[in-house]
Design a protein around this motif. Structure first.
Motif, PDB file in Angstrom:
ATOM      1  N   HIS A  87      40.026  28.987  63.160  1.00 15.65           N
ATOM      2  CA  HIS A  87      41.730  28.416  62.663  1.00 15.65           C
ATOM      3  C   HIS A  87      42.326  29.869  62.336  1.00 15.65           C
ATOM      4  O   HIS A  87      41.578  29.898  61.404  1.00 15.65           O
ATOM      5  N   GLY A  89      45.827  30.573  63.142  1.00 16.16           N
ATOM      6  CA  GLY A  89      47.001  30.464  63.019  1.00 16.16           C
ATOM      7  C   GLY A  89      47.229  30.498  61.511  1.00 16.16           C
ATOM      8  O   GLY A  89      46.391  30.553  60.719  1.00 16.16           O
ATOM      9  N   ASP A  91      49.874  28.412  60.390  1.00 12.49           N
ATOM     10  CA  ASP A  91      50.421  26.907  58.657  1.00 12.49           C
ATOM     11  C   ASP A  91      48.666  26.005  59.605  1.00 12.49           C
ATOM     12  O   ASP A  91      49.188  25.365  60.828  1.00 12.49           O
ATOM     13  N   ILE A  92      47.916  26.004  58.730  1.00  8.10           N
ATOM     14  CA  ILE A  92      46.739  25.116  59.333  1.00  8.10           C
ATOM     15  C   ILE A  92      47.525  23.679  60.054  1.00  8.10           C
ATOM     16  O   ILE A  92      46.741  22.590  61.150  1.00  8.10           O
ATOM     17  N   ARG A  94      50.086  22.091  60.115  1.00  9.44           N
ATOM     18  CA  ARG A  94      51.009  21.706  60.981  1.00  9.44           C
ATOM     19  C   ARG A  94      50.706  22.192  62.545  1.00  9.44           C
ATOM     20  O   ARG A  94      51.003  21.526  63.662  1.00  9.44           O
ATOM     21  N   SER A  95      49.050  22.014  62.521  1.00  4.85           N
ATOM     22  CA  SER A  95      48.835  23.340  63.883  1.00  4.85           C
ATOM     23  C   SER A  95      48.304  21.523  64.981  1.00  4.85           C
ATOM     24  O   SER A  95      48.072  20.302  64.390  1.00  4.85           O
ATOM     25  N   LYS A  96      48.658  21.694  66.035  1.00  7.58           N
ATOM     26  CA  LYS A  96      47.850  20.221  67.294  1.00  7.58           C
ATOM     27  C   LYS A  96      45.965  20.172  66.905  1.00  7.58           C
ATOM     28  O   LYS A  96      45.851  19.384  66.480  1.00  7.58           O
ATOM     29  N   GLU A  97      45.856  21.211  66.322  1.00  6.96           N
ATOM     30  CA  GLU A  97      44.174  21.438  66.134  1.00  6.96           C
ATOM     31  C   GLU A  97      44.059  20.140  65.274  1.00  6.96           C
ATOM     32  O   GLU A  97      42.986  20.089  65.192  1.00  6.96           O
ATOM     33  N   THR A 175      40.373  23.746  69.163  1.00  4.56           N
ATOM     34  CA  THR A 175      41.283  24.383  70.723  1.00  4.56           C
ATOM     35  C   THR A 175      41.225  23.933  71.897  1.00  4.56           C
ATOM     36  O   THR A 175      42.417  23.495  72.659  1.00  4.56           O
TER      37      THR A 175
END
Length: 197
Positions: A87, A89, A91-92, A94-97, A175
């Motif tokens: 990951h 990004g 903010d892990i 809040r991620s869709k992943e 992802t």
């Protein structure tokens, strides 16, 4: 889902709930809790304010939650299942992943407290020490490469196998899984076999 219900759900999902400054703005504290917070301060000053003839307007007190994000992994590792993810990004949580990962964990009738989720992009140099500390019994890989981040051993995907000496299942990154129903199905079949569900 309204903000209060969402926070209630998340507090059940995670042992530790992390709130960020912009989220604290929207939290309303119930009146009785606010009164309790006010009385924990200087009791004398509060009594004086209550007895003074001038009406006192209560200023809402915001709860500051001071929790440190884990530096090495997410979860509590109670079942010794180590999950490798990639990951990049900010903010892990809040991620869709990460939401997909929570669904996968939930489908296995596990919680985040029972696993250790390692972001290999953050822990490249620390992995051997971290694995020694976690003592994993199973590995789950959600990575793009076809090799283990621990040993560069070849990682066959979507089949239960043994990788780095432990029972394991590897899949593409979260992802890629988000958009591929067929790969999700293959992953689920492999996980069912690995965990004998």
């Amino acid at each position: 889902m309204d903000k209060e219900n969402e926070l209630g759900f998340l507090s059940q999902m995670f042992d530790t709930l992390y709130l960020f400054p912009e989220e604290l703005e929207d939290i309303e504290i119930p009146e009785e809790e606010l009164d309790q917070l006010n009385t924990t301060g200087d009791e004398q000053e509060i009594k004086e304010k209550k007895t003074s003839p001038t009406p006192v307007v209560a200023t809402p007190i915001k709860k500051a939650i001071k929790k440190q994000l884990p530096t090495d992994y997410y979860g509590e590792n109670k079942r010794y299942i180590t999950i490798f993810i990639e990951h990049s990004g900010v903010d892990i949580f809040r991620s869709k992943e990460f939401q997909l990962l929570l669904k996968i964990i939930g489908a296995l009738q596990l919680t985040l407290q029972e696993v250790a989720v390692i972001n290999v992009l953050e822990q490249k140099d620390n992995l051997p020490k971290l694995i020694e500390k976690l003592s994993p019994q199973y590995y789950l890989y959600f990575i793009n490469k076809n090799e283990s981040p621990l040993s560069s051993e070849s990682v066959p995907k979507y089949v239960p196998t043994e990788i780095d000496g432990k029972p394991a299942v590897a899949a593409d990154s979260l992802t890629k899984l988000l958009l591929d129903v067929e790969k999700k199905r293959d992953l689920w079949m492999a996980l069912k076999t690995l965990f004998e569900i």
